[in-house]
Design a protein around this motif. Sequence first.
Motif, PDB file in Angstrom:
ATOM      1  N   ASP A   8      28.304  77.955  32.373  1.00  0.00           N
ATOM      2  CA  ASP A   8      28.341  79.019  31.371  1.00  0.00           C
ATOM      3  C   ASP A   8      28.460  80.359  32.087  1.00  0.00           C
ATOM      4  O   ASP A   8      27.549  80.778  32.807  1.00  0.00           O
ATOM      5  N   LEU A   9      29.577  81.049  31.920  1.00  0.00           N
ATOM      6  CA  LEU A   9      29.830  82.306  32.621  1.00  0.00           C
ATOM      7  C   LEU A   9      28.825  83.398  32.274  1.00  0.00           C
ATOM      8  O   LEU A   9      28.668  84.357  33.034  1.00  0.00           O
ATOM      9  N   ARG A  31      26.790  67.131  41.987  1.00  0.00           N
ATOM     10  CA  ARG A  31      28.019  67.433  42.715  1.00  0.00           C
ATOM     11  C   ARG A  31      28.000  68.831  43.332  1.00  0.00           C
ATOM     12  O   ARG A  31      28.355  69.010  44.490  1.00  0.00           O
ATOM     13  N   ALA A  32      27.595  69.822  42.556  1.00  0.00           N
ATOM     14  CA  ALA A  32      27.618  71.211  43.020  1.00  0.00           C
ATOM     15  C   ALA A  32      26.625  72.033  42.217  1.00  0.00           C
ATOM     16  O   ALA A  32      26.123  71.595  41.161  1.00  0.00           O
ATOM     17  N   ALA A  33      26.336  73.207  42.717  1.00  0.00           N
ATOM     18  CA  ALA A  33      25.423  74.120  42.025  1.00  0.00           C
ATOM     19  C   ALA A  33      25.957  75.545  42.121  1.00  0.00           C
ATOM     20  O   ALA A  33      26.565  75.931  43.124  1.00  0.00           O
ATOM     21  N   TRP A  34      25.732  76.285  41.079  1.00  0.00           N
ATOM     22  CA  TRP A  34      26.049  77.721  41.046  1.00  0.00           C
ATOM     23  C   TRP A  34      24.755  78.444  41.390  1.00  0.00           C
ATOM     24  O   TRP A  34      23.740  78.289  40.691  1.00  0.00           O
ATOM     25  N   LEU A  77      34.272  77.806  37.998  1.00  0.00           N
ATOM     26  CA  LEU A  77      33.092  77.739  37.133  1.00  0.00           C
ATOM     27  C   LEU A  77      33.414  77.025  35.826  1.00  0.00           C
ATOM     28  O   LEU A  77      32.630  76.196  35.339  1.00  0.00           O
ATOM     29  N   VAL A  78      34.582  77.353  35.280  1.00  0.00           N
ATOM     30  CA  VAL A  78      34.991  76.717  34.031  1.00  0.00           C
ATOM     31  C   VAL A  78      35.233  75.224  34.249  1.00  0.00           C
ATOM     32  O   VAL A  78      34.809  74.371  33.451  1.00  0.00           O
ATOM     33  N   THR A 100      40.604  69.964  40.813  1.00  0.00           N
ATOM     34  CA  THR A 100      41.257  71.257  40.575  1.00  0.00           C
ATOM     35  C   THR A 100      40.516  72.424  41.217  1.00  0.00           C
ATOM     36  O   THR A 100      40.932  73.577  41.058  1.00  0.00           O
ATOM     37  N   ILE A 101      39.445  72.163  41.922  1.00  0.00           N
ATOM     38  CA  ILE A 101      38.664  73.246  42.524  1.00  0.00           C
ATOM     39  C   ILE A 101      39.422  73.846  43.701  1.00  0.00           C
ATOM     40  O   ILE A 101      39.882  73.131  44.593  1.00  0.00           O
ATOM     41  N   SER A 102      39.552  75.162  43.696  1.00  0.00           N
ATOM     42  CA  SER A 102      40.292  75.865  44.749  1.00  0.00           C
ATOM     43  C   SER A 102      39.645  75.656  46.122  1.00  0.00           C
ATOM     44  O   SER A 102      38.432  75.476  46.235  1.00  0.00           O
ATOM     45  N   ARG A 103      40.475  75.682  47.161  1.00  0.00           N
ATOM     46  CA  ARG A 103      39.981  75.552  48.522  1.00  0.00           C
ATOM     47  C   ARG A 103      39.578  76.909  49.122  1.00  0.00           C
ATOM     48  O   ARG A 103      39.156  76.973  50.278  1.00  0.00           O
TER      49      ARG A 103
END
Length: 444
Positions: free
Chosen positions: A381-382, A296-299, A375-376, A339-342
């Motif tokens: 993991d922060l 879905r996504a990557a940091w 991220l949460v 819930t991910i911010s725009r």
Amino acid sequence: MKGKSSGPSRGGPRKPGAAPQGRARGAVKAARARKPDAPRPAPNPAPKVAAAKSAPVKASPAKGVSLDVRQFRVGADDDGIRLDRWFQRHLPDVGFNVVSRWARTGQLRVDGARAAPGDRVAEGQTIRVPPAEPKAAEIAKPRRVRPQLTDDQIAFAQSLVIHRDAQAIVINKPPGLATQGGTKTDDHVDGLLDALEFELDQRPKLVHRLDKDTSGALLIARTARSAAHFAKAFSSRTARKVYWAIVMGVPSIEDGMIELPIAKQPGTGGEKMHVDEEEGLPARSRYRVIERAGNRAAWVELQPYTGRTHQLRVHMAAIGHPIVGDGKYGGKEAFLSGTISRKMHLHARRIRVDHPDGDRVDVRAELPEHFAASLVSLGFDLHAGDLPLDEEIARKPTREDEKKVAKAHAKQIRKGRKGERRARGASGGAKSGGPKSGGAPRRK
């Protein structure tokens, strides 16, 4: 045989004491040529000239050349400089356009020869300068007065500071706050710099910028000296900037380099950039995947190796992984549901640059609320985000490193042996009462 008559000439007998008539005519002609009654013009002495002092010189009139010229002698301090630079030093009121016009019309000369603004002058040469031209009355421009900051603005600006020393300030810029002003942009970091003077009583200076919707570490110089130092560090790419971003999808290569030229996109007024293989400027960005949320996504961590406008945003969109919240370059595909911010998820996490007084400025900026919450929500993991830079990674010594270590070790051994020989020589000399006769002193 005929001869010349010795008698009086025609016209009657000559008066006693009178000159012969032929001689009188010659005397009249000579008198007319000499004009004894008019004083002779004295020769003009050569004008004395000196550096930065003008002396008027009379010149023969010529088309396009003024009569009341000035002459200057080039001093030792000006030896080898360009002619236009000489004017900046000694005749600052004469602009470059005027100097160029004098050169084109032949009025500007060095040692009698026509000269150009780019020519270099030598000590002892004479610069011929036309008379000064009357300057047009300058219209005084109204001085722009910065608005006085309120107590709330001062408190807000100072709350952003995460590092401060004698030469530098680093703030954690929130998303939505522009770095500099522009059309319909009244709130910006540049307008808050008066609040960051602190004890130095001089206005700090911006040395780089962040996009309005990008948050994170922003370096600000506190003095003119540090501003020049930091500006050079950014232009020479010795400053290191590390960004965090959440991107759509997961790159197939976990540690990659993007090298795609970037140019302004036509028709956008420079507000938008795009990849342009033909006319774009070189741009290099490195990315490293920190963690992934399935497919879905990557940091990711991003490091720009060049400083093009919107570089990281353009590059990540170009490889099919736009930054979450970046609708400008990712379109509708740049937003996650739930819930991910725009808001845009791009944050300047770390800045590292050499300090003008030695050592380094190395600062990390905490995430804004919407980024940390995302991220949460995605299960990251922060504590996993701060990857070491390449030069900070302990690596296995190469063959070249081993040679350097062996060479340094051998040098130390030689120095130790040399010290032992000196010690033995000194002790031997002391026992025998001094050096042997006829012996040469030991070379140190």
